[in-house]
Structures are given as C-alpha cells and as structure tokens.
Design an enzyme around this catalytic site. Structure first.
Site, short mmCIF file in Angstrom:
data_model
loop_
_atom_site.label_atom_id
_atom_site.label_comp_id
_atom_site.label_asym_id
_atom_site.label_seq_id
_atom_site.Cartn_x
_atom_site.Cartn_y
_atom_site.Cartn_z
CB CYS A 117 -1.01 -0.08 1.27
SG CYS A 117 -1.99 -1.61 1.43
CG HIS A 258 -3.26 3.45 2.18
ND1 HIS A 258 -3.96 3.08 1.00
CD2 HIS A 258 -3.23 2.27 2.91
CE1 HIS A 258 -4.12 1.70 1.25
NE2 HIS A 258 -3.82 1.14 2.45
CG ASN A 288 -6.79 -0.83 1.58
OD1 ASN A 288 -6.12 -0.68 0.80
ND2 ASN A 288 -6.59 -1.07 2.80
#
Ligand code: UT7
Length: 331
Positions: A117, A258, A288
C-alpha cells in the site's frame, strides 16, 4: 550547484466500471452491510472484469495515459516509468515495460516496485529524487493494485476491505528549486511481514493455518495487528513531516492518506486535529485499493480544484512489508 525543482506536470487515474457492493458480499460471506460500513466505512468497491481483459496492466496503463494527456505529453516524452504494485500479471517482464510498449515510451527505463500500500508514495519519492538529481527528465509514476485478483472471497476478514484502482502522475524538472518534494520518508520494518503477505507455496504460510484454509496466491492478513500498527504509524509519520518541515496543519492544503480503513484515518485526524476538509476520504466508494489509493485520491483532489499550484500537500501511506512512507510537496 543548485538542483532543479520538480513539477507534477499531470495526474490521472483509472477504476474499473464493475462495482462490488456490501450487498454482493453478504451473498458470498457471513457479513453484513451494517458491519462493513461501521468497521471500515466502505459501501462499495470497484473490481475488474477479467472476461473483458481488464487487469493490473490495463488499469495502470489507463491511469498513466490519463496523466500524460493531462500533462500534454506522450509516452515518448518519458525516460522512466515506475509501476508500484503487488498484483502485476507476471514478474518477467515487468508490467512497467509492457506499459512502456503500449504507450510507445521506448527507450524509457521501466520497472515494477513492490511496497504494497506504500507503493505510490515510495515511487513518487524515488522519482522526485531522480528528477531533482538531473538524471531523468520525465518520469511516469503509477500506483496500481488489482486486489480482487489476490483476495480470497471466502475470507470475510479481507474480502470486505479491498478494491481495484490506479493513480498516476508525471514528474518533470522545474526551474524553481523550491518546488517539488520538500520532505520524504521511505521506511519499513521487515520483522512485521507476517501481518500481511501472499504465500506462493505451502511452506510460506507462517501462522499455523492448515489445509483448506490456505489459498495459495491469496492475501493473508492479521487485520487487528495491521490496524494497531497503522493507527500509531499514521500519526507518527504526519507528526514527523510537520516537525521536520516546520509546517503547521494550517499551512497544508491536503493530507492525502492511504485509504486503509476509515477508522484509521479518523483516528489520525482526531489525534492531530486535522480538519475534515483537509483529509479526503473516498474509501466509501473505492475500498482499500492498496498502491492505487493515494494516487487516485491525489488525482481526484486535483481535478476537483482542491489541490492547485503552490499548495503544500502531504501524502502518507503504510502497508505490507511492513512499509510506510510520506511525501510533503510544494505542488
Ligand atoms: O491497507 C493496509 C493493509 N490493511 C489494513 O489497513 C487493514 C487494517 N485492519 C482493518 O481494517 C480491520 O482490522 C478489519 C476491517 C480487517 C477488521 O475489523 P476489526 O474491527 O479489526 O475486526 P476484528 O478482526 O477485530 O473482528 C471483530 C469481530 C469478530 O467477532 P468476535 O470475535 O468479536 O465475535 C470477527 O469475527 O467482528 C467479526 N468480523 C466480522 N463480522 C462481520 C470480522 N470480519 C467480519 C466481517 N463481517 N466481514
């Protein structure tokens, strides 16, 4: 010698058309719309349709093509492409090289980067340094993950969280040396890797899971452990960025975080006193998307006029590895 500044010449993003709603997931695993909204903030996510030939390659290419269009540039103007992803189709060749071929970017160098990520923020930091050093004149940076290709949809701990998306930008030199990334962190702690990983072989599985629980190639995640790590790390990374640049929250136009879980972002907001209008949230509609999320948010904010030339913007991400990264920009 004064080093050049760095300008974000264009941004772009891409998401698949197909939507996976909480109601769709209710039909697959033992979960509920209410639980997912309350614990993650997610209402729906976008996922690719492999039958249409969609994948990391197509999504990442679309995002970079959009960023090039935005910059009024073409592939041949690039001298490097960095494609941050943990979900590329093949490890050889890199998807970055196939993207370069599609966009006619030869002889640009190209490589895929794995930082989960944190990938987009790792990549933009690296690209800023390469442009600033004078070694590269135009770098295409992509963060793109197709998490639907590695999610075990029978595992409710992960299937509810992830979606597919890509964000990209093109970096070029700027005559103003104060423009570009003014603070960056690329860090990690490999000792924590077991909290989030994708085993290829049975012997890669570390936490005692056996038999039919194991889906090789699929993401395994200690959600609670990652959550605890993330809540602390987000706060620390933002605090450090402000401290080392001497900036206050008021000086910053946007904190581009994020999109891990809305509760993680809300926790950092509350602890640091960040106002709602400076912390963009789109996890409700995209989930996500791992390396895709920060670039997607950045592009959406820019296209909405919420990030304009001269703004100070803080990018923050954390993820598997464990990794974390921040990047403070004078855009
Ligand atoms: O992007 C970087 C990588 N990943 C992350 O940032 C993820 C970070 N972690 C998270 O976002 C959260 O940990 C999850 C969303 C994955 C899970 O939420 P949680 O609040 O940490 O749930 P939990 O795992 O602590 O489970 C709480 C309860 C459990 O039931 P009991 O034991 O209290 O009876 C779970 O079995 O919720 C249950 N549960 C669910 N119930 C309905 C876990 N997943 C689900 C589900 N639907 N999908």
């Amino acid at each position: 010698m004064t080093l050049p500044g760095v300008r974000i010449a264009g941004t772009g993003s891409a998401v698949p058309e197909r939507r996976l709603t909480n109601a769709d997931l209710e039909a697959i695993v033992d979960t509920s719309d209410e639980w997912i909204r309350k614990r993650t903030g997610i209402v729906e996510r976008r996922i690719i349709d492999p039958s249409k030939g969609e994948g990391q390659l197509s999504l990442a290419t679309d995002a970079l093509r959009a960023a090039l269009d935005d910059a009024n540039m073409v592939g041949a103007d690039l001298d490097l492409i960095i494609n941050a992803s943990v979900t590329t189709e093949m490890t050889c060749p890199s998807n970055a090289h196939r993207i370069a071929a599609t966009l006619d970017a030869q002889p640009a160098g190209a490589f895929d980067m794995q930082a989960a990520c944190s990938g987009f923020v790792y990549a933009i930091n690296l690209a800023d340094s390469l442009v600033r050093s004078g070694r590269h004149k135009a770098i295409g940076v992509i963060g793109c993950d197709v998490m639907s290709s590695v999610v075990d949809y029978t595992d409710r701990g992960v299937s509810i969280l992830f979606g597919d998306a890509a964000g990209a930008c093109v970096l070029v030199p700027d005559e103003n040396p104060d423009r570009g990334c003014i603070h960056q962190v690329i860090e990690g702690d490999g000792r924590g890797w077991e909290a989030l990983y994708m085993p290829r072989r049975e012997e890669d599985v570390v936490e005692g899971a056996t038999g039919e629980n194991i889906r090789l190639g699929c993401l395994r995640m200690d959600g609670r452990g990652v959550f605890r790590f993330a809540v602390t790390k987000f706060q620390q990374v933002i605090e450090l960025a402000l401290e080392q640049t001497g900036l206050s929250v008021d000086d910053v136009a946007q904190f581009v975080c994020h999109q891990s879980n809305v509760r993680i972002i809300e926790s950092a907001k509350a602890k640091l006193g960040l106002p709602d209008d400076k912390v963009y949230i789109n996890i409700d509609h995209y989930g996500n998307s791992s390396a895709g999320s920060v670039g997607l948010c950045f592009d959406q904010l820019r296209k909405a006029g919420k990030i304009v030339d001269g703004d100070i913007v803080v990018l923050v991400a954390f993820g598997g590895g464990m990794t974390w990264a921040s990047s403070v920009w004078r855009v």
